[in-house]
Design a protein around this motif. Sequence first.
Motif, short mmCIF file in Angstrom:
data_model
loop_
_atom_site.label_atom_id
_atom_site.label_comp_id
_atom_site.label_asym_id
_atom_site.label_seq_id
_atom_site.Cartn_x
_atom_site.Cartn_y
_atom_site.Cartn_z
N GLN A 30 -28.95 -34.04 -49.91
CA GLN A 30 -29.69 -35.08 -50.61
C GLN A 30 -29.83 -36.27 -49.67
O GLN A 30 -28.88 -36.64 -48.99
CB GLN A 30 -28.96 -35.52 -51.88
CG GLN A 30 -29.73 -36.54 -52.69
CD GLN A 30 -28.95 -37.00 -53.90
OE1 GLN A 30 -28.13 -37.89 -53.79
NE2 GLN A 30 -29.22 -36.39 -55.04
N PHE A 31 -31.03 -36.81 -49.62
CA PHE A 31 -31.30 -37.97 -48.77
C PHE A 31 -31.97 -39.05 -49.62
O PHE A 31 -32.89 -38.77 -50.36
CB PHE A 31 -32.22 -37.61 -47.60
CG PHE A 31 -31.65 -36.57 -46.71
CD1 PHE A 31 -30.73 -36.91 -45.73
CD2 PHE A 31 -32.01 -35.24 -46.84
CE1 PHE A 31 -30.18 -35.93 -44.90
CE2 PHE A 31 -31.47 -34.27 -46.02
CZ PHE A 31 -30.55 -34.62 -45.04
N ARG A 32 -31.50 -40.27 -49.48
CA ARG A 32 -32.13 -41.41 -50.13
C ARG A 32 -32.83 -42.20 -49.05
O ARG A 32 -32.24 -42.53 -48.02
CB ARG A 32 -31.10 -42.29 -50.82
CG ARG A 32 -30.46 -41.62 -52.01
CD ARG A 32 -29.52 -42.60 -52.72
NE ARG A 32 -28.91 -41.93 -53.84
CZ ARG A 32 -29.44 -41.85 -55.06
NH1 ARG A 32 -30.60 -42.41 -55.29
NH2 ARG A 32 -28.82 -41.22 -56.03
N LEU A 33 -34.11 -42.51 -49.27
CA LEU A 33 -34.86 -43.29 -48.31
C LEU A 33 -34.38 -44.74 -48.36
O LEU A 33 -34.18 -45.29 -49.45
CB LEU A 33 -36.35 -43.20 -48.58
CG LEU A 33 -36.96 -41.79 -48.50
CD1 LEU A 33 -38.47 -41.87 -48.70
CD2 LEU A 33 -36.65 -41.13 -47.16
N LYS A 34 -34.21 -45.35 -47.20
CA LYS A 34 -33.72 -46.73 -47.14
C LYS A 34 -34.71 -47.67 -47.82
O LYS A 34 -35.92 -47.48 -47.72
CB LYS A 34 -33.53 -47.15 -45.69
CG LYS A 34 -32.34 -46.48 -45.04
CD LYS A 34 -32.11 -47.00 -43.65
CE LYS A 34 -30.91 -46.31 -43.05
NZ LYS A 34 -30.64 -46.76 -41.70
N ASN A 35 -34.16 -48.65 -48.50
CA ASN A 35 -34.95 -49.69 -49.18
C ASN A 35 -35.95 -49.08 -50.16
O ASN A 35 -37.08 -49.55 -50.28
CB ASN A 35 -35.67 -50.58 -48.16
CG ASN A 35 -34.70 -51.24 -47.21
OD1 ASN A 35 -33.60 -51.61 -47.61
ND2 ASN A 35 -35.09 -51.36 -45.96
N SER A 36 -35.57 -48.00 -50.81
CA SER A 36 -36.47 -47.31 -51.74
C SER A 36 -35.64 -46.57 -52.77
O SER A 36 -34.47 -46.31 -52.56
CB SER A 36 -37.34 -46.34 -50.94
OG SER A 36 -38.04 -45.48 -51.80
N SER A 37 -36.26 -46.21 -53.88
CA SER A 37 -35.57 -45.39 -54.87
C SER A 37 -35.95 -43.91 -54.70
O SER A 37 -35.60 -43.09 -55.54
CB SER A 37 -35.91 -45.86 -56.28
OG SER A 37 -37.28 -45.62 -56.55
N ILE A 38 -36.65 -43.59 -53.63
CA ILE A 38 -37.07 -42.21 -53.37
C ILE A 38 -35.87 -41.37 -52.93
O ILE A 38 -35.11 -41.77 -52.05
CB ILE A 38 -38.17 -42.15 -52.29
CG1 ILE A 38 -39.37 -43.00 -52.68
CG2 ILE A 38 -38.57 -40.72 -51.99
CD1 ILE A 38 -40.12 -42.51 -53.88
N VAL A 39 -35.71 -40.20 -53.57
CA VAL A 39 -34.62 -39.28 -53.25
C VAL A 39 -35.21 -37.92 -52.92
O VAL A 39 -36.07 -37.42 -53.65
CB VAL A 39 -33.64 -39.15 -54.45
CG1 VAL A 39 -32.56 -38.13 -54.15
CG2 VAL A 39 -33.05 -40.48 -54.81
N LEU A 40 -34.76 -37.33 -51.82
CA LEU A 40 -35.14 -35.97 -51.46
C LEU A 40 -33.93 -35.09 -51.76
O LEU A 40 -32.82 -35.39 -51.30
CB LEU A 40 -35.50 -35.87 -49.98
CG LEU A 40 -36.81 -36.54 -49.59
CD1 LEU A 40 -36.62 -38.02 -49.37
CD2 LEU A 40 -37.37 -35.89 -48.36
N GLN A 41 -34.11 -34.02 -52.53
CA GLN A 41 -33.00 -33.16 -52.94
C GLN A 41 -33.33 -31.72 -52.59
O GLN A 41 -34.39 -31.22 -52.93
CB GLN A 41 -32.78 -33.28 -54.46
CG GLN A 41 -31.76 -32.31 -55.01
CD GLN A 41 -30.34 -32.62 -54.55
OE1 GLN A 41 -29.88 -33.73 -54.69
NE2 GLN A 41 -29.66 -31.63 -54.00
#
Length: 171
Positions: A30-41
Amino acid sequence: MLADPLFNRPQRIHILIRAEIFFDLLCVGQFRLKNSSIVLQKTTFGWIISGSLPNSPSVNVETHCCLTTVSDTDKQLQSFWSIEGYRNSKTPFTGEDSACENHFMHNVTRNQEGRFIVTLPTKLNITLLGNSRDAAIKRFYQLEKRLGRNEALREQYIEFMEEYKSLYEFI
């Protein structure tokens, strides 16, 4: 390759995944984009993206986006059916499989909410576990030592364990 190259056009639904198995489809990654609420799972079927996009102050528009890629459809479907527990009826049960099915048939009940309650089957030959107690205790002490040296990690660990406990309090 997109699993649905026309994802932006309304069309017939091919498959619905029940909420009960959603978490079984999630994989480690899981990756969270910096300064964002976008999550890649990462999931069994590939990567999913979720989160919200910041709205422009002048435009208040809701945006929805769905992107999925599948490299080998047959492999993905096999993986899906293995998660669902599908068994080819031509494959004979092992003795352990038969014992589990028999256990299920004799121990299943439903509670007042309609949920199925089944006691967990246990293996008759527990010597297969070996002597893992000593190794588990040693690892536990190593973890305690590590957490004692790193206060931030200790706090994260405690927070995680509390969340984990709260998730299973309803069972």
